[in-house]
Design an enzyme around this catalytic site. Structure first.
Site, PDB file in Angstrom:
ATOM      1  N   CYS A 186       0.871  -1.179   0.000  1.00 13.18           N
ATOM      2  CA  CYS A 186       0.000   0.000   0.000  1.00 13.18           C
ATOM      3  C   CYS A 186       0.906   1.226   0.000  1.00 13.18           C
ATOM      4  O   CYS A 186       2.099   1.121  -0.276  1.00 13.18           O
ATOM      5  CB  CYS A 186      -0.943  -0.019   1.204  1.00 13.18           C
ATOM      6  SG  CYS A 186      -0.083  -0.140   2.794  1.00 13.18           S
ATOM      7  N   THR A 187       0.373   2.382   0.320  1.00 14.40           N
ATOM      8  CA  THR A 187       1.161   3.612   0.235  1.00 14.40           C
ATOM      9  C   THR A 187       2.307   3.628   1.237  1.00 14.40           C
ATOM     10  O   THR A 187       3.464   3.805   0.881  1.00 14.40           O
ATOM     11  CB  THR A 187       0.263   4.841   0.460  1.00 14.40           C
ATOM     12  OG1 THR A 187      -0.837   4.785  -0.432  1.00 14.40           O
ATOM     13  CG2 THR A 187       1.054   6.129   0.223  1.00 14.40           C
TER      14      THR A 187
END
Length: 262
Positions: A186-187
């Site tokens: 994810c980020t």
């Protein structure tokens, strides 16, 4: 040309915070006194933060946070910008620091999935398999519009609209993961940490589960962005960052500009 003056940090930690309301007041007061802007989310399961301001002020606030033994090992990811990318300061107490709507997933109480260093993922992707010869798949746990800005080559993208849809997506596609080494990402790491724990609980046979340590932003920091295509959407006024952690100048925007919370 002067170097950018504004330090941007992001960090999270799953740790029990029964005193999150009192902690909220202390952290808000200190951030306000230092003139910082951004968002700090607190819950009984931990902390998630995105803050920006002059470098000395940001690091002063981080020192204040680290004075609490529960955050002594916190190591925020850093990037620089010409201006503060947030309009105001928000320090909130929420039911979850990242909403999954799955009460059984409590990373502060469970053993996390193994964290895969960025350099190892880059090497695996270059050679086409892990160190045991098993095929590797990267699993994007972000919202669909974020994926449209950029993602790893051949990443699995289930086009979820919000993170709370992830468990249902796993149930619909679990057979596609079996027999492979799965690296969730994810980020910045917070969503893929919950996602990896959920995947582990599914007891998929012959399917090692990892989470990418520090997410895409740490991958950018520690590699040249190899095997990643496009930019990484961030939830602030910079919109998206390139592999050098600078605001992206060439952005492939999704068809819909409706940016929703993760």
């Amino acid at each position: 040309m002067q170097n950018p003056a504004i330090l941007n940090i992001s960090a999270y930690k799953f740790v029990g915070l029964p005193d999150c309301h009192a902690l909220r007041d202390r952290l808000h007061e200190r951030a306000q006194a230092l003139g910082l802007k951004g968002t700090v989310l607190l819950a009984e399961e931990g902390i998630n933060l995105f803050l920006a301001g002059p470098g000395s002020a940001v690091r002063d606030w981080v020192d204040t946070l680290r004075a609490d033994v529960r955050f002594a090992d916190l190591s925020p990811k850093e990037s620089w910008s010409e201006a503060v990318p947030f309009k105001k300061l928000l320090v909130k107490v929420k039911p979850e620091i990242i909403r999954m709507n799955h009460p059984a997933i409590r990373p502060d109480r469970a053993e996390r999935a193994p964290a895969l260093p960025a350099a190892t993922l880059a090497r695996w992707l270059a050679q086409g398999h892990d160190d045991d010869g098993r095929p590797v798949v990267t699993l994007d746990t972000r919202n669909a519009f974020e994926v449209d800005y950029g993602t790893f080559e051949n990443a699995i993208d289930w086009r979820i609209g919000k993170f709370s849809e992830f468990p249902e997506a796993v149930q619909q596609h679990r057979e596609a993961l079996q027999g492979k080494t799965v690296v969730s990402f994810c980020t910045g790491g917070i969503r893929c940490e919950k996602a990896a724990i959920y995947l582990q609980q599914q007891e998929l046979p012959d399917t090692p589960i990892y989470q990418l340590e520090g997410g895409i932003l740490k991958y950018f920091e520690e590699t040249d962005g190899a095997h990643y295509r496009g930019s990484c959407f961030v939830f602030d006024q910079r919109e998206a960052l390139d592999a050098g952690l600078a605001p992206a100048t060439e952005i492939q925007r999704p068809a819909s500009e409706a940016h929703r919370a993760p």
